[in-house]
Design an enzyme around this catalytic site. Structure first.
Site, PDB file in Angstrom:
ATOM      1  N   PRO A 141       0.826  -1.219   0.000  1.00 59.29           N
ATOM      2  CA  PRO A 141       0.000   0.000   0.000  1.00 59.29           C
ATOM      3  C   PRO A 141       0.856   1.264   0.000  1.00 59.29           C
ATOM      4  O   PRO A 141       0.352   2.341  -0.297  1.00 59.29           O
ATOM      5  CB  PRO A 141      -0.839  -0.116   1.273  1.00 59.29           C
ATOM      6  CG  PRO A 141      -0.200  -1.176   2.094  1.00 59.29           C
ATOM      7  CD  PRO A 141       0.608  -2.043   1.184  1.00 59.29           C
ATOM      8  N   GLU A 182       3.189  -7.004   8.280  1.00 60.35           N
ATOM      9  CA  GLU A 182       3.471  -5.574   8.096  1.00 60.35           C
ATOM     10  C   GLU A 182       4.427  -5.325   6.935  1.00 60.35           C
ATOM     11  O   GLU A 182       4.899  -4.202   6.751  1.00 60.35           O
ATOM     12  CB  GLU A 182       4.059  -4.975   9.385  1.00 60.35           C
ATOM     13  CG  GLU A 182       3.118  -5.050  10.579  1.00 60.35           C
ATOM     14  CD  GLU A 182       1.815  -4.282  10.358  1.00 60.35           C
ATOM     15  OE1 GLU A 182       1.876  -3.127   9.909  1.00 60.35           O
ATOM     16  OE2 GLU A 182       0.737  -4.862  10.624  1.00 60.35           O
ATOM     17  N   ARG A 236      -3.162  -9.028 -20.563  1.00 53.99           N
ATOM     18  CA  ARG A 236      -4.043  -8.710 -21.701  1.00 53.99           C
ATOM     19  C   ARG A 236      -3.387  -7.755 -22.689  1.00 53.99           C
ATOM     20  O   ARG A 236      -3.887  -7.569 -23.789  1.00 53.99           O
ATOM     21  CB  ARG A 236      -5.399  -8.185 -21.219  1.00 53.99           C
ATOM     22  CG  ARG A 236      -5.375  -6.864 -20.529  1.00 53.99           C
ATOM     23  CD  ARG A 236      -6.751  -6.510 -19.971  1.00 53.99           C
ATOM     24  NE  ARG A 236      -7.684  -6.020 -20.987  1.00 53.99           N
ATOM     25  CZ  ARG A 236      -7.623  -4.803 -21.536  1.00 53.99           C
ATOM     26  NH1 ARG A 236      -6.669  -3.957 -21.191  1.00 53.99           N
ATOM     27  NH2 ARG A 236      -8.514  -4.421 -22.431  1.00 53.99           N
ATOM     28  N   ASP A 250      -9.108   1.485 -24.647  1.00 52.59           N
ATOM     29  CA  ASP A 250      -9.289   1.286 -23.209  1.00 52.59           C
ATOM     30  C   ASP A 250      -9.418   2.618 -22.498  1.00 52.59           C
ATOM     31  O   ASP A 250      -8.728   3.572 -22.848  1.00 52.59           O
ATOM     32  CB  ASP A 250      -8.052   0.603 -22.588  1.00 52.59           C
ATOM     33  CG  ASP A 250      -7.957  -0.872 -22.921  1.00 52.59           C
ATOM     34  OD1 ASP A 250      -8.942  -1.428 -23.434  1.00 52.59           O
ATOM     35  OD2 ASP A 250      -6.889  -1.453 -22.668  1.00 52.59           O
TER      36      ASP A 250
HETATM   37  N1  ADE Z   1      -0.874  -5.028   0.060  1.00 51.06           N
HETATM   38  C1  ADE Z   1      -1.777  -4.577   0.968  1.00 51.06           C
HETATM   39  N2  ADE Z   1      -2.525  -3.590   0.472  1.00 51.06           N
HETATM   40  C2  ADE Z   1      -2.091  -3.383  -0.810  1.00 51.06           C
HETATM   41  C3  ADE Z   1      -2.457  -2.473  -1.840  1.00 51.06           C
HETATM   42  N3  ADE Z   1      -3.424  -1.562  -1.676  1.00 51.06           N
HETATM   43  N4  ADE Z   1      -1.798  -2.544  -3.004  1.00 51.06           N
HETATM   44  C4  ADE Z   1      -0.811  -3.453  -3.176  1.00 51.06           C
HETATM   45  N5  ADE Z   1      -0.417  -4.320  -2.249  1.00 51.06           N
HETATM   46  C5  ADE Z   1      -1.049  -4.297  -1.062  1.00 51.06           C
END
Ligand code: ADE
Length: 277
Positions: free
Chosen positions: A92, A119, A161, A176
């Site tokens: 994230p 984590e 793809r 796209d």
């Molecule tokens: N791992 C946990 N959340 C994630 C996200 N939003 N994008 C990529 N990997 C992740």
């Protein structure tokens, strides 16, 4: 293209056997190898995580299993003729994954994914491999998943793809939503197929008219309408030169003003809902 995925949940990657990616594998366009990270643990409990230095909640994935896994996968790949690996680390905290990045990754011959649980992975692993090969830390959206495996599925499908010969028709991705280099990134409008009547609902007349010019215009207007509703930020970021006279008429109907004072680069602007003049 070769894809390696190292995970503590190999079953999570089963969808790579299905549909577009599954067919690309069967045809030999994609060589996918899923590895169990615990293969590279040597203690009785197959430990892959430990407590974080500095304290705090959760666990951190240990350096040694990742390092041994990546060394072996890289050595094996080079030995069997693969080249140009890049590491794709779902997190994230990564850069946003988008169509432009999908295109960039689709041009690489070999992707190695390291989806983490807990984590995340001890930072030294990423720093170590970044000295050897390109590393992309990518996030698939502003939300936190329990692990990176779902992100691997998302990135893989978006990349696969785009590979030559994987989609039937090379034209299929030119239009796209979010195709890089497009003048304006608009969302695609609605689509319809037979039957012509369903539960009292018909098809927009223009689509039955056979008039290609009018159909193209209608599709463009619907794209502007849907983009205005769901992603007004895309309209705000468009170069004004991306819009022709008819686009401007539609944008005006949808409440957009060209080049108001204070908006940079002559872009379009719309009064936010609920704000009085
Ligand atoms: N791992 C946990 N959340 C994630 C996200 N939003 N994008 C990529 N990997 C992740």
């Amino acid at each position: 293209m070769r894809l390696d995925v190292v995970t503590i949940f190999p079953e999570y990657l089963e969808p790579l056997n299905v549909s577009l990616v599954g067919k690309a594998r069967a045809r030999g366009q994609l060589d996918v190898r899923v590895h169990d990270l615990r293969q590279w643990t040597y203690d009785r409990h197959n430990t892959v995580d430990d407590t974080p230095y500095g304290g705090g909640p959760g666990m951190v994935m240990k350096t040694e299993p990742w390092g041994d896994a990546l060394d072996e996968i890289l050595a094996d790949g080079y030995e069997t003729g693969s080249h140009g690996p890049v590491l794709v680390v779902p997190t994230p905290s990564g850069r946003p994954f988008n169509q432009e990045l999908a295109v960039e990754l689709s041009e690489r011959p070999w992707l190695i994914f390291t989806p983490a649980r807990y984590e995340g992975i001890d930072r030294r692993v990423i720093d170590e491999y970044a000295t050897r090969i390109p590393v992309y830390e990518v996030s698939i959206g502003d939300y936190v998943l329990a692990g990176g495996e779902a992100a691997v599925l998302v990135v893989t499908e978006a990349v696969a793809r785009l590979l030559p010969g994987v989609l039937g028709n090379a034209e299929s991705h030119r239009d796209d939503s979010f195709a890089p280099g497009a003048m304006a990134n608009l969302l695609e409008g609605p689509v319809y197929t037979k039957p012509p009547q369903w539960r009292g609902r018909g098809i927009p007349d223009v689509l039955l008219s056979g008039h290609h010019g009018k159909i193209a215009r209608w599709r463009r207007d619907e794209a502007l309408r849907r983009t205005t509703h769901n992603r007004p930020d895309l309209i705000e970021h468009c170069e004004p030169s991306a819009f022709d006279k008819k686009d401007r008429e539609m944008l005006s109907i949808l409440g957009w003003e060209p080049d108001p004072e204070g908006v940079p680069h002559g872009r379009f602007w719309r009064r936010p809902e609920g704000v009085e003049e």
